[in-house]
Design an enzyme around this catalytic site. Structure first.
Site, PDB file in Angstrom:
ATOM      1  N   TYR A   5       8.162  13.662 -12.030  1.00  0.00           N
ATOM      2  CA  TYR A   5       8.645  12.296 -12.233  1.00  0.00           C
ATOM      3  C   TYR A   5       9.501  11.792 -11.064  1.00  0.00           C
ATOM      4  O   TYR A   5       9.713  10.592 -10.931  1.00  0.00           O
ATOM      5  CB  TYR A   5       9.489  12.191 -13.509  1.00  0.00           C
ATOM      6  CG  TYR A   5       8.823  12.619 -14.792  1.00  0.00           C
ATOM      7  CD1 TYR A   5       7.465  12.923 -14.862  1.00  0.00           C
ATOM      8  CD2 TYR A   5       9.573  12.727 -15.958  1.00  0.00           C
ATOM      9  CE1 TYR A   5       6.882  13.326 -16.049  1.00  0.00           C
ATOM     10  CE2 TYR A   5       8.996  13.128 -17.150  1.00  0.00           C
ATOM     11  CZ  TYR A   5       7.648  13.436 -17.194  1.00  0.00           C
ATOM     12  OH  TYR A   5       7.086  13.834 -18.374  1.00  0.00           O
TER      13      TYR A   5
ATOM     14  N   ASP B 239      14.382  13.525 -21.203  1.00  0.00           N
ATOM     15  CA  ASP B 239      13.281  14.385 -20.776  1.00  0.00           C
ATOM     16  C   ASP B 239      12.764  13.941 -19.412  1.00  0.00           C
ATOM     17  O   ASP B 239      12.158  12.880 -19.284  1.00  0.00           O
ATOM     18  CB  ASP B 239      12.151  14.324 -21.807  1.00  0.00           C
ATOM     19  CG  ASP B 239      10.982  15.200 -21.420  1.00  0.00           C
ATOM     20  OD1 ASP B 239      11.063  16.421 -21.645  1.00  0.00           O
ATOM     21  OD2 ASP B 239       9.983  14.668 -20.886  1.00  0.00           O
TER      22      ASP B 239
ATOM     23  N   HIS C 275       5.022  22.700 -16.911  1.00  0.00           N
ATOM     24  CA  HIS C 275       4.523  21.358 -17.230  1.00  0.00           C
ATOM     25  C   HIS C 275       3.089  21.369 -17.763  1.00  0.00           C
ATOM     26  O   HIS C 275       2.709  20.500 -18.553  1.00  0.00           O
ATOM     27  CB  HIS C 275       4.611  20.468 -15.989  1.00  0.00           C
ATOM     28  CG  HIS C 275       4.686  19.010 -16.268  1.00  0.00           C
ATOM     29  ND1 HIS C 275       5.308  18.115 -15.438  1.00  0.00           N
ATOM     30  CD2 HIS C 275       4.216  18.263 -17.293  1.00  0.00           C
ATOM     31  CE1 HIS C 275       5.216  16.892 -15.936  1.00  0.00           C
ATOM     32  NE2 HIS C 275       4.546  16.960 -17.059  1.00  0.00           N
TER      33      HIS C 275
ATOM     34  N   LYS D 227      10.818  20.016 -15.778  1.00  0.00           N
ATOM     35  CA  LYS D 227       9.576  20.788 -15.841  1.00  0.00           C
ATOM     36  C   LYS D 227       9.087  21.087 -14.425  1.00  0.00           C
ATOM     37  O   LYS D 227       9.308  20.293 -13.507  1.00  0.00           O
ATOM     38  CB  LYS D 227       8.483  19.994 -16.568  1.00  0.00           C
ATOM     39  CG  LYS D 227       8.907  19.312 -17.852  1.00  0.00           C
ATOM     40  CD  LYS D 227       7.772  18.474 -18.427  1.00  0.00           C
ATOM     41  CE  LYS D 227       8.243  17.570 -19.551  1.00  0.00           C
ATOM     42  NZ  LYS D 227       8.998  16.396 -19.052  1.00  0.00           N
TER      43      LYS D 227
END
Length: 259
Positions: free
Chosen positions: A35, A30, A93, A60
């Protein structure tokens, strides 16, 4: 979708963790644009030698990029970084961009899915009210809703809504970001000959969630997966359930009440 995944939030150098996960049997990773490690996830899959189609990968889109055209650009940007032709799952998100932008973003994800760039689409941090917006606009419902979920923050109204509507619930921060010093966790770890992290991951699985434990330490990634050889009793599950503090138990941003 594999029922246990590796989270890679705040892990800029996630290749070792991903490789450890893939080596010990994980087939679910994930990630997210926020990120900034979609490229590292792709690198790890290539290094692992495991065929791409055997690994379920999520990314996301973060709320500052919401909107129809910006979402299409973001999906392509994610794919370019990832280094493969599709994602298995792509999520909104959070709901922080407002109703109009949320629906534009959802419409763009449908278009990207129909173009073959995404296999399935979903949301994260959505309440039932946010998902109702999608229904009322005449669009298909999300396949997944990923929310903060652990014994202290069980998101019961959202979980119930998702179950009634056939939406898979993924659990982020299932390890409470390491805040596992409650005496009940230690008691049950001793009883079941497991560590405290394995207890809370198993609790999540037994509730039908898809937990996404995160660790940058390869050895911890491996032990987090040793959760399929025991079962927590109904009595002990009820004791863990009783730890729920609702929204007061959240330890992340948890923006499920966004307007």
């Amino acid at each position: 979708m594999p029922i246990l995944g590796l989270g890679v939030f705040e892990n800029d150098e996630c290749v070792p963790a991903c490789l450890a996960a893939l080596k010990c049997g994980y087939r679910h990773i994930d990630s997210a644009r926020y990120y900034k490690n979609e490229d590292k996830v792709g690198e790890a899959i290539r290094q692992s030698g495991i065929p791409r189609e055997q690994v379920f990968v999520t990314s996301k889109i973060y709320h500052p990029e919401h909107g129809y055209e910006t979402t299409l650009e973001a999906v392509q940007g994610s794919l370019d970084k990832f280094g493969y032709e599709y994602f298995d799952l792509y999520l909104i998100h959070s709901p922080l961009s407002g109703k109009e932008k949320r629906l534009e973003t959802w419409r763009a994800l449908i278009a990207a899915r129909d173009a073959g760039k995404i296999k399935s689409i979903g949301v994260s941090n959505y309440s039932g009210r946010h998902i109702d917006e999608i229904r009322e606009a005449g669009y298909e419902l999300p396949a997944v809703n990923q929310v903060e979920l652990h014994p202290f923050c069980q998101q019961r109204p959202i979980v119930e809504y998702c179950r009634k509507n056939g939406i898979v619930v993924q659990a982020y921060s299932p390890l409470v970001q390491g805040r596992l010093d409650h005496p009940l966790f230690a008691e049950l770890a001793k009883k079941y000959s497991k560590d405290v992290g394995q207890i809370v991951i198993r609790w999540s699985l037994q509730h039908g969630h898809v937990p996404l434990p995160k660790s940058a330490r390869p050895e911890r990634v491996v032990t987090n997966s040793h959760v399929f050889d025991f079962e927590i009793s109904e009595e002990d599950t009820a004791r863990l359930d009783a730890l729920d503090r609702g929204k007061d138990g959240a330890i992340t941003w948890n923006p499920v009440d966004a307007p």
